[in-house]
Write a protein that holds these residues in place. Sequence first.
Motif, PDB file in Angstrom:
ATOM      1  N   VAL A   1      -3.213   1.558 -21.214  1.00  0.00           N
ATOM      2  CA  VAL A   1      -2.123   1.141 -20.346  1.00  0.00           C
ATOM      3  C   VAL A   1      -2.371   2.117 -18.746  1.00  0.00           C
ATOM      4  CG1 VAL A   1      -0.527   0.061 -21.565  1.00  0.00           C
ATOM      5  CG2 VAL A   1      -0.380   2.362 -20.950  1.00  0.00           C
ATOM      6  N   PHE A   2      -2.293   1.604 -17.581  1.00  0.00           N
ATOM      7  CA  PHE A   2      -2.561   2.246 -16.348  1.00  0.00           C
ATOM      8  C   PHE A   2      -1.315   2.003 -15.443  1.00  0.00           C
ATOM      9  CE2 PHE A   2      -6.516   0.305 -17.924  1.00  0.00           C
ATOM     10  CZ  PHE A   2      -7.357   1.542 -17.958  1.00  0.00           C
ATOM     11  N   PRO A   3      -0.911   3.072 -14.797  1.00  0.00           N
ATOM     12  CA  PRO A   3       0.141   2.894 -13.779  1.00  0.00           C
ATOM     13  C   PRO A   3      -0.146   2.293 -12.637  1.00  0.00           C
ATOM     14  CG  PRO A   3      -1.136   5.144 -13.608  1.00  0.00           C
ATOM     15  CD  PRO A   3      -1.548   4.400 -14.710  1.00  0.00           C
ATOM     16  N   SER A   4       0.848   1.281 -12.290  1.00  0.00           N
ATOM     17  CA  SER A   4       0.640   0.501 -11.117  1.00  0.00           C
ATOM     18  C   SER A   4       1.880   0.544 -10.079  1.00  0.00           C
ATOM     19  CB  SER A   4       0.662  -0.688 -11.630  1.00  0.00           C
ATOM     20  OG  SER A   4       0.737  -1.639 -10.571  1.00  0.00           O
ATOM     21  N   LYS A   5       1.558   1.093  -8.997  1.00  0.00           N
ATOM     22  CA  LYS A   5       2.787   1.315  -8.166  1.00  0.00           C
ATOM     23  C   LYS A   5       3.107  -0.044  -7.644  1.00  0.00           C
ATOM     24  CE  LYS A   5       1.281   5.396  -5.870  1.00  0.00           C
ATOM     25  NZ  LYS A   5       0.839   6.241  -4.578  1.00  0.00           N
ATOM     26  N   GLU A   6       2.465  -1.155  -7.504  1.00  0.00           N
ATOM     27  CA  GLU A   6       2.778  -2.568  -7.269  1.00  0.00           C
ATOM     28  C   GLU A   6       3.708  -3.086  -8.105  1.00  0.00           C
ATOM     29  OE1 GLU A   6      -0.385  -1.690  -7.445  1.00  0.00           O
ATOM     30  OE2 GLU A   6      -1.096  -1.391  -5.402  1.00  0.00           O
ATOM     31  N   GLN A   7       3.491  -2.967  -9.530  1.00  0.00           N
ATOM     32  CA  GLN A   7       4.057  -3.226 -10.676  1.00  0.00           C
ATOM     33  C   GLN A   7       5.380  -2.509 -10.972  1.00  0.00           C
ATOM     34  OE1 GLN A   7       3.880  -6.442 -12.051  1.00  0.00           O
ATOM     35  NE2 GLN A   7       2.374  -6.736 -10.441  1.00  0.00           N
ATOM     36  N   ALA A   8       5.469  -1.349 -10.524  1.00  0.00           N
ATOM     37  CA  ALA A   8       6.636  -0.304 -10.650  1.00  0.00           C
ATOM     38  C   ALA A   8       6.565  -0.151 -12.196  1.00  0.00           C
ATOM     39  CB  ALA A   8       7.879  -0.923 -10.403  1.00  0.00           C
ATOM     40  N   GLY A   9       5.525   0.268 -12.684  1.00  0.00           N
ATOM     41  CA  GLY A   9       5.387   0.813 -14.071  1.00  0.00           C
ATOM     42  C   GLY A   9       3.852   0.601 -14.730  1.00  0.00           C
TER      43      GLY A   9
END
Length: 99
Positions: free
Chosen positions: A61-69
């Motif tokens: 899994v990858f962190p995503s600022k756009e998805q806030a998680g």
Amino acid sequence: MQLTFTAPLWQWDARQDDAWWFVTVPPDESDLLAEVPLPPRGFGSIRVQVTAGTTTWRTSVFPSKEQAGYVLPMKKAVRRAEGLSPGAPVEVTLRPVDL
């Protein structure tokens, strides 16, 4: 730690021609993943074992600022095997693993 959640299947807008598909790990579950003491990995990824329906595989899994998680990539073989369509809710169980 094992997390189970349901989230819709969505396509990454930046690469529609390559059909990159994901589900977003909800905020509470993303917060729990962020606290997992694992060795640092590229892009802040966390290795996980995932089950969706009857299909189990290992990925990250990858962190995503756009998805806030965190976001979980859903490969074509899994989408086909489970009959997943865009926007459909996907029940996912994942657990961090140290491969």
